[in-house]
Scaffold this motif. Structure first.
Motif, PDB file in Angstrom:
ATOM      1  N   ALA A  42       0.847  -1.189   0.000  1.00  0.00           N
ATOM      2  CA  ALA A  42       0.000   0.000   0.000  1.00  0.00           C
ATOM      3  C   ALA A  42       0.883   1.241   0.000  1.00  0.00           C
ATOM      4  CB  ALA A  42      -0.892   0.004   1.224  1.00  0.00           C
ATOM      5  N   ILE A  43       0.454   2.255  -0.707  1.00  0.00           N
ATOM      6  CA  ILE A  43       1.185   3.514  -0.749  1.00  0.00           C
ATOM      7  C   ILE A  43       0.534   4.443   0.267  1.00  0.00           C
ATOM      8  CG2 ILE A  43       1.795   5.510  -2.156  1.00  0.00           C
ATOM      9  CD1 ILE A  43       1.730   3.619  -4.576  1.00  0.00           C
ATOM     10  N   VAL A  44       1.341   4.956   1.182  1.00  0.00           N
ATOM     11  CA  VAL A  44       0.835   5.828   2.236  1.00  0.00           C
ATOM     12  C   VAL A  44       1.514   7.184   2.101  1.00  0.00           C
ATOM     13  CG1 VAL A  44       0.635   6.164   4.720  1.00  0.00           C
ATOM     14  CG2 VAL A  44       0.510   3.854   3.760  1.00  0.00           C
ATOM     15  N   ALA A  45       0.721   8.242   2.066  1.00  0.00           N
ATOM     16  CA  ALA A  45       1.267   9.600   1.987  1.00  0.00           C
ATOM     17  C   ALA A  45       1.072  10.280   3.335  1.00  0.00           C
ATOM     18  CB  ALA A  45       0.563  10.390   0.896  1.00  0.00           C
ATOM     19  N   VAL A  46       2.130  10.858   3.856  1.00  0.00           N
ATOM     20  CA  VAL A  46       2.059  11.566   5.122  1.00  0.00           C
ATOM     21  C   VAL A  46       2.027  13.056   4.812  1.00  0.00           C
ATOM     22  CG1 VAL A  46       3.218  12.019   7.297  1.00  0.00           C
ATOM     23  CG2 VAL A  46       3.336   9.753   6.269  1.00  0.00           C
ATOM     24  N   GLN A  47       1.009  13.731   5.325  1.00  0.00           N
ATOM     25  CA  GLN A  47       0.878  15.154   5.073  1.00  0.00           C
ATOM     26  C   GLN A  47       1.392  15.948   6.261  1.00  0.00           C
ATOM     27  OE1 GLN A  47      -3.209  15.840   4.178  1.00  0.00           O
ATOM     28  NE2 GLN A  47      -2.983  15.250   2.052  1.00  0.00           N
ATOM     29  N   ASP A  48       1.795  17.162   5.971  1.00  0.00           N
ATOM     30  CA  ASP A  48       2.253  18.071   7.006  1.00  0.00           C
ATOM     31  C   ASP A  48       1.073  18.429   7.899  1.00  0.00           C
ATOM     32  OD1 ASP A  48       3.683  19.845   8.465  1.00  0.00           O
ATOM     33  OD2 ASP A  48       3.933  21.313   6.878  1.00  0.00           O
ATOM     34  N   SER A  49       1.287  18.472   9.204  1.00  0.00           N
ATOM     35  CA  SER A  49       0.203  18.749  10.137  1.00  0.00           C
ATOM     36  C   SER A  49      -0.070  20.242  10.302  1.00  0.00           C
ATOM     37  CB  SER A  49       0.514  18.128  11.494  1.00  0.00           C
ATOM     38  OG  SER A  49       1.661  18.724  12.038  1.00  0.00           O
ATOM     39  N   ALA A  50       0.693  21.082   9.650  1.00  0.00           N
ATOM     40  CA  ALA A  50       0.513  22.532   9.770  1.00  0.00           C
ATOM     41  C   ALA A  50      -0.728  22.974   8.995  1.00  0.00           C
ATOM     42  CB  ALA A  50       1.735  23.266   9.248  1.00  0.00           C
ATOM     43  N   VAL A  51      -1.496  23.880   9.603  1.00  0.00           N
ATOM     44  CA  VAL A  51      -2.677  24.440   8.964  1.00  0.00           C
ATOM     45  C   VAL A  51      -2.404  25.908   8.679  1.00  0.00           C
ATOM     46  CG1 VAL A  51      -5.136  24.940   9.239  1.00  0.00           C
ATOM     47  CG2 VAL A  51      -4.177  22.841  10.203  1.00  0.00           C
TER      48      VAL A  51
ATOM     49  N   VAL B 225      -0.269  30.339  10.814  1.00  0.00           N
ATOM     50  CA  VAL B 225       0.099  28.926  10.773  1.00  0.00           C
ATOM     51  C   VAL B 225      -0.084  28.312  12.158  1.00  0.00           C
ATOM     52  CG1 VAL B 225       1.942  27.277  10.267  1.00  0.00           C
ATOM     53  CG2 VAL B 225       1.780  29.394   8.957  1.00  0.00           C
ATOM     54  N   LYS B 226      -0.786  27.188  12.199  1.00  0.00           N
ATOM     55  CA  LYS B 226      -0.939  26.427  13.438  1.00  0.00           C
ATOM     56  C   LYS B 226      -0.302  25.069  13.193  1.00  0.00           C
ATOM     57  CE  LYS B 226      -5.029  28.837  14.872  1.00  0.00           C
ATOM     58  NZ  LYS B 226      -6.434  28.802  15.237  1.00  0.00           N
ATOM     59  N   GLU B 227       0.764  24.801  13.932  1.00  0.00           N
ATOM     60  CA  GLU B 227       1.555  23.586  13.764  1.00  0.00           C
ATOM     61  C   GLU B 227       1.649  22.911  15.132  1.00  0.00           C
ATOM     62  OE1 GLU B 227       5.756  22.461  11.574  1.00  0.00           O
ATOM     63  OE2 GLU B 227       5.309  24.533  12.057  1.00  0.00           O
ATOM     64  N   GLY B 228       0.711  22.015  15.396  1.00  0.00           N
ATOM     65  CA  GLY B 228       0.654  21.401  16.720  1.00  0.00           C
ATOM     66  C   GLY B 228       0.258  22.450  17.741  1.00  0.00           C
ATOM     67  N   THR B 229       1.106  22.683  18.729  1.00  0.00           N
ATOM     68  CA  THR B 229       0.823  23.698  19.743  1.00  0.00           C
ATOM     69  C   THR B 229       1.428  25.050  19.377  1.00  0.00           C
ATOM     70  OG1 THR B 229       2.795  23.043  20.994  1.00  0.00           O
ATOM     71  CG2 THR B 229       0.714  21.992  21.597  1.00  0.00           C
ATOM     72  N   LYS B 230       2.256  25.089  18.331  1.00  0.00           N
ATOM     73  CA  LYS B 230       2.898  26.336  17.899  1.00  0.00           C
ATOM     74  C   LYS B 230       1.960  27.121  16.985  1.00  0.00           C
ATOM     75  CE  LYS B 230       6.973  25.297  16.056  1.00  0.00           C
ATOM     76  NZ  LYS B 230       8.340  25.432  15.536  1.00  0.00           N
ATOM     77  N   GLU B 231       1.887  28.420  17.220  1.00  0.00           N
ATOM     78  CA  GLU B 231       1.150  29.320  16.340  1.00  0.00           C
ATOM     79  C   GLU B 231       2.054  30.496  15.986  1.00  0.00           C
ATOM     80  OE1 GLU B 231      -2.750  30.524  17.565  1.00  0.00           O
ATOM     81  OE2 GLU B 231      -3.104  28.611  18.570  1.00  0.00           O
ATOM     82  N   TYR B 232       2.110  30.818  14.704  1.00  0.00           N
ATOM     83  CA  TYR B 232       2.932  31.939  14.251  1.00  0.00           C
ATOM     84  C   TYR B 232       2.408  32.458  12.929  1.00  0.00           C
ATOM     85  CZ  TYR B 232       5.152  28.252  11.463  1.00  0.00           C
ATOM     86  OH  TYR B 232       5.382  27.201  10.609  1.00  0.00           O
TER      87      TYR B 232
END
Length: 104
Positions: free
Chosen positions: A31-40, A73-80
């Motif tokens: 199976a091909i699995v793509a991991v996306q960046d968790s940043a919004v 940008v919200k990346e986990g608990t970081k916001e900037y």
């Protein structure tokens, strides 16, 4: 002796072909699995940037650079804020938190 060497060579090639065939089957069924960046990223108008961020952009550290685009940008608990900047033909980006401090 020639028959022995010929037989051994034939068995070696047959074994190699069987190994290659099983590897190909494994790859076909994988199976091909793509991991996306968790940043919004959310676009922000330059006029809507918080006061500490605009003050930081006007400081000597960014003298001569003009903001062109900005994102929250919200990346986990970081916001900037990610801000694209331009100086003549040069372009770059700056990460600044809501308090106007640079983010590494």
């Amino acid at each position: 002796m020639k028959k022995f060497i010929l037989s051994a060579t034939f068995l070696a090639f047959a074994g190699f072909s069987a190994v290659q065939a099983s590897e190909v089957n494994t790859i076909k069924n994988a199976a091909i699995v793509a991991v996306q960046d968790s940043a919004v990223k959310t676009p922000v108008k330059l006029e809507e940037l918080p006061e500490p961020v605009t003050t930081a952009l006007k400081s000597d550290a960014y003298k001569g650079w003009e903001a062109t685009e900005a994102w929250s940008v919200k990346e986990g608990t970081k916001e900037y804020y990610l801000i694209n900047v331009k100086k003549e033909a040069e372009t770059g980006s700056v990460k600044i938190d809501k308090d106007g401090k640079p983010v590494q």
